[in-house]
Scaffold this motif. Structure first.
Motif, mmCIF file in Angstrom:
data_model
loop_
_atom_site.group_PDB
_atom_site.id
_atom_site.type_symbol
_atom_site.label_atom_id
_atom_site.label_comp_id
_atom_site.label_asym_id
_atom_site.label_seq_id
_atom_site.Cartn_x
_atom_site.Cartn_y
_atom_site.Cartn_z
ATOM 1 N N PRO A 1 0.809 -1.231 0.000
ATOM 2 C CA PRO A 1 0.000 0.000 0.000
ATOM 3 C C PRO A 1 0.836 1.272 0.000
ATOM 4 O O PRO A 1 0.422 2.262 -0.620
ATOM 5 C CB PRO A 1 -0.817 -0.115 1.287
ATOM 6 N N TRP B 1 0.000 6.493 -6.640
ATOM 7 C CA TRP B 1 -1.224 7.273 -6.888
ATOM 8 C C TRP B 1 -0.921 8.768 -6.852
ATOM 9 O O TRP B 1 -1.395 9.531 -7.713
ATOM 10 C CB TRP B 1 -2.277 6.896 -5.841
ATOM 11 N N ARG C 1 -5.802 2.396 4.603
ATOM 12 C CA ARG C 1 -6.501 1.695 3.538
ATOM 13 C C ARG C 1 -7.679 2.489 2.972
ATOM 14 O O ARG C 1 -7.770 2.660 1.752
ATOM 15 C CB ARG C 1 -6.983 0.329 4.030
ATOM 16 N N LEU D 1 -6.589 5.199 0.746
ATOM 17 C CA LEU D 1 -6.074 4.854 -0.569
ATOM 18 C C LEU D 1 -7.175 4.306 -1.457
ATOM 19 O O LEU D 1 -7.343 4.710 -2.598
ATOM 20 C CB LEU D 1 -4.962 3.821 -0.444
ATOM 21 N N LEU D 2 -7.943 3.368 -0.889
ATOM 22 C CA LEU D 2 -8.883 2.621 -1.724
ATOM 23 C C LEU D 2 -10.019 3.490 -2.235
ATOM 24 O O LEU D 2 -10.344 3.482 -3.415
ATOM 25 C CB LEU D 2 -9.434 1.434 -0.931
ATOM 26 N N VAL E 1 -9.166 5.975 -5.008
ATOM 27 C CA VAL E 1 -8.905 5.316 -6.288
ATOM 28 C C VAL E 1 -10.207 4.855 -6.908
ATOM 29 O O VAL E 1 -10.442 5.019 -8.113
ATOM 30 C CB VAL E 1 -7.925 4.145 -6.082
ATOM 31 N N ALA E 2 -11.077 4.314 -6.070
ATOM 32 C CA ALA E 2 -12.380 3.887 -6.584
ATOM 33 C C ALA E 2 -13.133 5.081 -7.156
ATOM 34 O O ALA E 2 -13.715 5.012 -8.253
ATOM 35 C CB ALA E 2 -13.179 3.235 -5.461
ATOM 36 N N SER F 1 -10.546 11.524 -7.583
ATOM 37 C CA SER F 1 -9.910 10.800 -6.482
ATOM 38 C C SER F 1 -9.338 11.766 -5.452
ATOM 39 O O SER F 1 -9.404 11.542 -4.249
ATOM 40 C CB SER F 1 -8.824 9.880 -7.026
#
Lengths: 219, 1089
Positions: B5, B12, B480, B483-484, B487-488, B521
């Motif tokens: 990550p 990212w 988490r 980041l997640l 991006v989603a 994002s």
């Protein structure tokens, strides 16, 4: 007591500023074609000598740290010689530092050296006057909480502002304005002079504003 | 926090920056495709017969030629009002007496005496108003943009179809005299040429007098068809004195005499064109798009009558590129393929005697030819790229087909009314103007929205870096989700946007899609951050950069806004770096860490008196600082001068040794370069030896022992061949040629295999296990036995992994195995930095090979500088054993400054002519054939070598303070041997854990790596942000194409290289970490067995 000290500090500083102003105007009476920019080196020498003399005289008159333990002649002479050696050393080391910072190595040696001399005049001479040839004391003054009197405090401020002024003076050099004062080392010497003057003005004021917070061990 | 990550998060963030850069670029760098198609005589521009009257005449091509010879007097910077008379006859106003007015009296005289023979125009110039761009426009009839895609960066030769090319292919003799810019633009095109250097702007007369020496003799000799004389005096006078200076009046009077002299020598078949390529501002400069700069004078004259009407009171305004099709058709040449200018129709009116109808028909036919050619160009161009607006193109095509139908009708029934002729002409003109307008819209207009959007995205990404770097080391970093979810959201935003475009049927632009993804994002991240953060922290922590560092960063950024500072950046950067170093030293001293406390006899009364004892002797930091300054100054000796400062002399050491003549000096230099190589190798070996990693039996260290010297040998041999290739005896030529192909590739291959080894087995430790001396504790001693020699004591810094042992002790005891166990593992303390240093060395050698030989000294200095800087920085960083670990801002800033400084001291400048093109031929002396990516890679590696090295070495900033930890305890060990026993029974806290401290707290370690990456990206990111904002604000600045745009491009590519290098460096450290873990696991398993 403190206020009188600050007043004395202010007057001595005013004398120093006055000497710099004199160095600009007096020589034009004696010398033809004198101007700061065109006969810069002459002005540098005159200013350096004048400021040194004024500093010495003021030191002898005001005597900020009066507690001189020994006063034999030989002691005084060695002290004086040491001071001269220190001054020369500081000139040379400034010269080396300027070259390390990008000043030309071979060309304009005299100009660079005179810049080193004037910067030494603004920084080393007051240190020598106030602290004597005592490197440890110098190093102590320039640490956080290392000062012990308003004189040292003002010394700290003027020295640092002279350095900062000389440093800032280097910034206009690359600009394409094509002014006569952008030539090495004129802008730097002018910057150092302005910095020194600013330090002389600022330090009494700063000490005056912060007189409540400032506590020195010896006072 | 896991490793993957962290890398993903950094990737990212990099993506956000890339999206911002590409969005800005798409709005800022206007591109145009250069088509290599050519018009030719045999091939008419469109279907249908060639126009009326052209068939069967000699010298006729698309149209019958009206003039067989042309004299083009190009007076640089001849502004329109320079050709104006003194306006003394205006009633009621005081006469304007400007020095430059009325000096070109012969033009006015001709206009008065022969109104049908001459005409003065105000020609409207397209920016950029620089001479080279103007010359391109004046010969191709197109609009030059900053990047003419397809052009060769190395040379300026025009590849597009142009007038000069058409002239030479028609067999005309073109004689040129004047500005040597033409030499680069049209190499070998002139039958006779007299070039004079345009370099010295202060010199008003050399070029002009040189031309005058040749002009009249050449004209009298008659051995020419086209004569071009490009005078520079007026332009130089403007630059030096400005337009209002008496010198300008003199210069213009001289030009007047020139024109007069030329007019006297003209024959009836000759056309005289007097043109300015651009104007000048009130101060005499040019390059921008102000009214004074874009208006130039254009004067046409012929001894035969040209015009059917008398000149209008106020000269007509025409686009400058109209001259191109006009000249082409007048000379009976095909119009250059990519021309978008419109012919000056009145020149085709067959003189004053002809009938109005036939002259109108002639005008229409010229316009029709021109329109056919432009239409053909538009079709070809829009087929090749997607630049032009589809809708407007379609409208234009309709217009053209209507006009051509009308024209054909007109031809079939020549007796049609005058009115039809008028409509045809106006339709054709409308088409030509429309075509020009859409070309300008797509080639010469910045897209402000995209530029602003790109800059805003970059700013937001910088802000994100700042925020996250502060936050990353705090324990509650919700990693988490942060980041997640963004991006989603980014993916969702991109998909939605793409779908929206698809449904509306618009063109799908990947740049915009990427930007949309980045924005969505980013927004969701900031939203999450805001929500997660809440009101827990004051906003003051948002500006965590300490004051002095902030000041330096601000100065550095402000310097990017001034063209002088960008030009002088090499010196400015080393000055800033030097100041930064001294500031670091002074700060250490100020905080009292430089001096032993006994010197500071005065007790401190301040609040922050909690100053730790200095870890080093008094002048340690000072010596480091002076050494760094010295290295910086020495590296500054390798300095290439920018073009803008003619007084500056580039270092002669940047040229390859092969260009040296003196045999002795060459040998001496060769020896020095090889010495630098050897010194580099020895330094790395010494370093590895000092920390003991060299003793490891791993294959990597085998490589260090044998592979690295082999690489040095290969490099030295290649240099010997390259520098003396011409002196080789003929018998050995083939051998030398073969070797100069093989050697560089072999070195690169060795380096690549070394890197592979490094990735495969990065754990360079030496294990001595199972010495059966029973001990009271299972804790390991520094040595596996009594020290065998003093060398062991001095050089080997043995490490024990105490914590590992404790961690596994439980398991060991559970198995109740064979009693006390002893394992001594050496060199664990420097395991991370050893691999990073190895990677840097392995990267440095191939990069070194791409540079000129003497740059090896700079590479040596580079390693020395970074070594000293790391030590200096480490002196000021306290070790916080349990974590969290942080890398201070000053470290990251100094590192970035050092990278920039090295970019310059390896002989680079951020301008295209300064790129080291020869790097493409290292290992490929015969060139690359058609492949373009390999030479691009080689040249890119040469240009951005310092960015890459410093980015890969970035993790050292985190690791080095731990490495320096060994120095204190080492001293203790060097005490007389009598104390050894004591030293060995010292409490274990005294053992330097060094980098194993990082392993002890893997969570903090990963967080620190993330923080380091974010901080470095921030420092680089604000540089690129400053470049974009500078280019945005100063987009109409005189120097935008010369200074700011190249700087932006170099900075952008440098950022991309740096970010990739940074990711690689961090990934390498993580790979080592993983390898260490698995190594421990194996060790424990082996123990248990």
């Amino acid at each position: 007591m403190k206020d009188t000290d600050i007043k004395r500090l202010l007057y001595t500083h005013l004398f120093c500023i006055f000497s710099i102003i004199l160095s600009i105007f007096i020589p034009s009476f004696f010398l033809e074609n004198f101007s700061i920019l065109e006969t810069h080196l002459t002005w540098l020498c005159i200013c350096s000598v004048l400021v040194t003399v004024v500093n010495l005289v003021l030191y002898l008159v005001v005597k900020p740290n009066a507690s001189s333990k020994r006063s034999s002649l030989s002691y005084k002479v060695t002290r004086l010689l040491k001071c001269c050696v220190y001054f020369l050393m500081s000139c040379f080391s400034f010269h080396v530092i300027f070259v390390l910072y990008g000043a030309p190595l071979i060309e304009l040696v005299l100009e660079t050296f005179l810049f080193a001399v004037i910067l030494s005049t603004f920084t080393t001479v007051p240190c020598l006057c106030l602290l004597g040839p005592n490197l440890k004391a110098w190093l102590r003054v320039f640490t956080r909480n290392g000062v012990t009197s308003i004189w040292e405090n003002s010394l700290q401020i003027t020295t640092i502002s002279s350095f900062v002024g000389a440093w800032l003076g280097a910034f206009p050099i690359p600009l394409d304005w094509e002014r006569p004062w952008q030539v090495w080392p004129i802008s730097c010497t002018l910057g150092a002079t302005f910095g020194y003057t600013a330090g002389l003005v600022i330090s009494p004021l700063w000490i005056y504003w912060n007189r409540k917070q400032l506590t020195y061990k010896n006072n | 926090m896991q490793k993957v990550p962290v890398l993903l998060f950094l990737a990212w963030v990099c993506f956000l920056f890339y999206a911002g850069i590409s969005l800005f670029t798409s709005g800022f760098l206007l591109t145009r495709l250069e088509l290599t198609n050519h018009s030719s005589c045999q091939e008419p521009p469109g279907p249908g017969s060639l126009p009326w009257g052209s068939q069967g005449k000699p010298g006729a091509c698309w149209m019958a030629s009206r003039f067989s010879r042309v004299v083009l007097v190009l007076i640089d910077a001849l502004r329109f009002d320079f050709a104006q008379p003194q306006l003394s006859n205006v009633p009621g106003e005081p006469p304007v007496s400007l020095t430059f007015l009325g000096k070109l009296g012969s033009l006015q005289r001709i206009l008065e005496i022969q109104p049908h023979h001459a005409r003065l125009y105000r020609s409207q110039v397209d920016p950029p108003t620089t001479t080279m761009q103007r010359l391109k426009a004046l010969t191709t009839g197109s609009l030059p943009t900053f990047i003419d895609a397809g052009s060769n960066f190395a040379s300026h030769a025009i590849v597009e179809d142009n007038l000069i090319k058409q002239l030479t292919s028609a067999g005309k003799r073109v004689v040129f005299m004047g500005d040597d810019t033409w030499k680069n633009l049209f190499p070998g095109a002139f039958s006779q040429a007299f070039f004079f250097s345009s370099f010295n702007v202060r010199d008003l007369h050399t070029v002009d007098n040189g031309i005058l020496e040749h002009l009249y003799p050449t004209m009298d000799s008659g051995e020419w068809d086209v004569l071009i004389a490009h005078f520079l005096g007026v332009d130089h006078c403007g630059h030096k004195h400005g337009p209002h200076h008496p010198e300008m009046a003199k210069k213009l009077s001289q030009m007047d005499q020139v024109i007069q002299g030329v007019v006297e020598r003209l024959e009836n078949d000759t056309l005289l064109v007097v043109a300015g390529d651009h104007g000048m501002t009130m101060t005499g400069d040019h390059g921008g798009d102000s009214e004074l700069e874009v208006s130039a004078a254009l004067f046409l004259y012929s001894p035969t009558a040209l015009f059917s009407s008398t000149p209008p009171q106020e000269p007509e305004v025409i686009p400058q590129i109209s001259l191109v099709p006009t000249l082409a058709l007048l000379l009976g040449l095909p119009i250059p393929f990519a021309n978008i200018g419109e012919v000056m129709a009145e020149l085709f009116s067959e003189g004053k005697d002809s009938q109005p109808h036939s002259s109108s028909l002639a005008q229409a036919s010229a316009l029709y030819l021109n329109a056919q050619q432009v239409s053909r160009f538009l079709c070809t161009y829009s087929a090749a790229t997607q630049d032009l607006q589809v809708k407007e193109l379609h409208q234009l095509q309709n217009l053209f087909s209507k006009a051509s139908a009308d024209y054909q009708q007109l031809l079939q029934s020549p007796q049609r009314a005058e009115a039809t002729l008028k409509t045809v002409i106006s339709e054709l003109q409308q088409f030509l103007r429309g075509a020009r307008a859409i070309c300008i819209a797509s080639w010469a207009r910045f897209s402000l929205v995209r530029m602003a959007g790109g800059a805003a995205l970059l700013a937001a990404a910088c802000f994100l870096c700042l925020l996250a770097s502060q936050w990353a080391t705090s324990p509650g970093f919700p990693f988490r989700p942060l980041l997640l979810i963004p991006v989603a959201w980014g993916l969702a935003g991109a998909i939605v946007y793409a779908g929206l475009l698809a449904t509306t049927g618009l063109k799908l632009d990947p740049v915009v899609v990427g930007a949309m993804a980045a924005v969505s994002s980013l927004l969701s991240f900031l939203w999450k951050a805001w929500a997660g953060w809440g009101s827990k922290r004051p906003l003051a922590t948002l500006l965590p950069i300490p004051g002095p560092v902030l000041l330096f960063l601000v100065i550095r950024l402000a310097a990017l806004f001034s063209d002088s500072f960008v030009v002088a950046e090499a010196r400015a950067t080393s000055f800033l770096l030097g100041s930064f170093i001294l500031l670091l030293v002074a700060q250490l001293h100020w905080e009292g860490q430089l001096l032993p406390p006994k010197l500071l006899t005065i007790p401190r009364l301040g609040s922050s008196a909690s100053i730790g004892p200095p870890r080093h002797s008094g002048t340690y930091a000072l010596r480091l600082g002076v050494g760094l300054l010295l290295c910086t100054r020495l590296a500054g000796l390798f300095h290439r001068c920018p073009e803008e400062t003619p007084a500056c002399h580039s270092s002669p050491w940047l040229s390859p040794l092969a260009s040296m003549v003196g045999g002795r000096a060459k040998n001496l230099w060769y020896g020095t370069c090889v010495g630098a190589l050897v010194a580099l190798l020895a330094a790395v070996r010494l370093w590895l030896c000092r920390y003991g990693n060299l003793k490891s039996p791993e294959p990597l260290m085998l490589f260090v022992r044998w592979g690295l010297p082999l690489m040095v040998l290969g490099t030295a041999a290649y240099w010997a061949l390259a520098s003396g290739a011409d002196e080789a005896p003929p018998r050995l030529r083939a051998l030398v040629a073969g070797a100069s192909v093989v050697l560089p590739r072999a070195v690169a291959g060795l380096a690549a295999s070394g890197l592979m080894l490094l990735l495969w087995r990065p754990v360079t430790v030496q294990v001595k296990a199972g010495v059966g001396t029973p001990r009271t504790r299972t804790v390991l001693t520094p040595f596996s036995g009594p020290p065998t020699s003093q060398a062991d004591l001095d050089y080997v810094v043995p490490q024990i992994y105490r914590h590992m042992q404790e961690e596994f002790r439980g398991r060991l005891e559970k198995t109740k195995s064979q009693g006390p166990l002893t394992v001594a593992a050496y060199q664990l303390g420097s395991i991370y930095s050893a691999s990073v240093v190895m990677a840097l060395t392995l990267l440095a050698f191939p990069l070194l090979l791409l540079h000129a030989e003497r740059i090896s000294l700079v590479f040596l200095l580079l390693f020395l500088q970074s070594f000293l800087l790391l030590h200096l920085l480490a002196a000021g960083i306290p070790i916080t054993s349990p974590g969290p670990f942080t890398v201070p801002w000053q470290a990251v800033s100094a590192w970035a400054l050092l990278a920039t400084q090295t970019f310059y001291s390896t002989g680079h400048q951020p301008v295209f002519p300064a790129i080291h093109w020869h790097a493409a031929f290292v290992g490929f002396p015969e060139g690359h054939g058609s492949s373009t990516w390999l030479p691009a890679l080689l040249v890119g590696a040469n240009t951005f070598a310092s960015h890459l090295l410093f980015a890969v070495g970035c993790p050292l900033l985190l690791l080095w303070p731990f490495l320096c930890e060994s120095q204190g305890p080492r001293k203790r060990r060097q005490q007389p041997p009598g104390n050894e026993a004591e030293a060995r029974v010292r409490p274990e806290e005294e053992e330097p854990l060094m980098e194993m401290r990082l392993r002890d707290a893997p969570h903090h370690f990963n967080a620190a790596l993330l923080q380091l990456g974010l901080k470095y990206l921030f420092v680089l990111g604000i540089q690129i942000l400053a470049c974009t904002v500078a280019a945005f604000i100063l987009r109409r600045h005189l120097m935008v194409w010369k200074v700011f745009a190249p700087k932006f491009i170099f900075e952008a590519v440098g950022f991309i290289v740096s970010s990739v290098g940074l990711l690689l460096g961090i990934a390498l450290v993580m790979r080592v970490d993983g390898a260490v873990s698995s190594w421990f696991r194996q060790l424990v398993l082996a123990q248990q067995r």
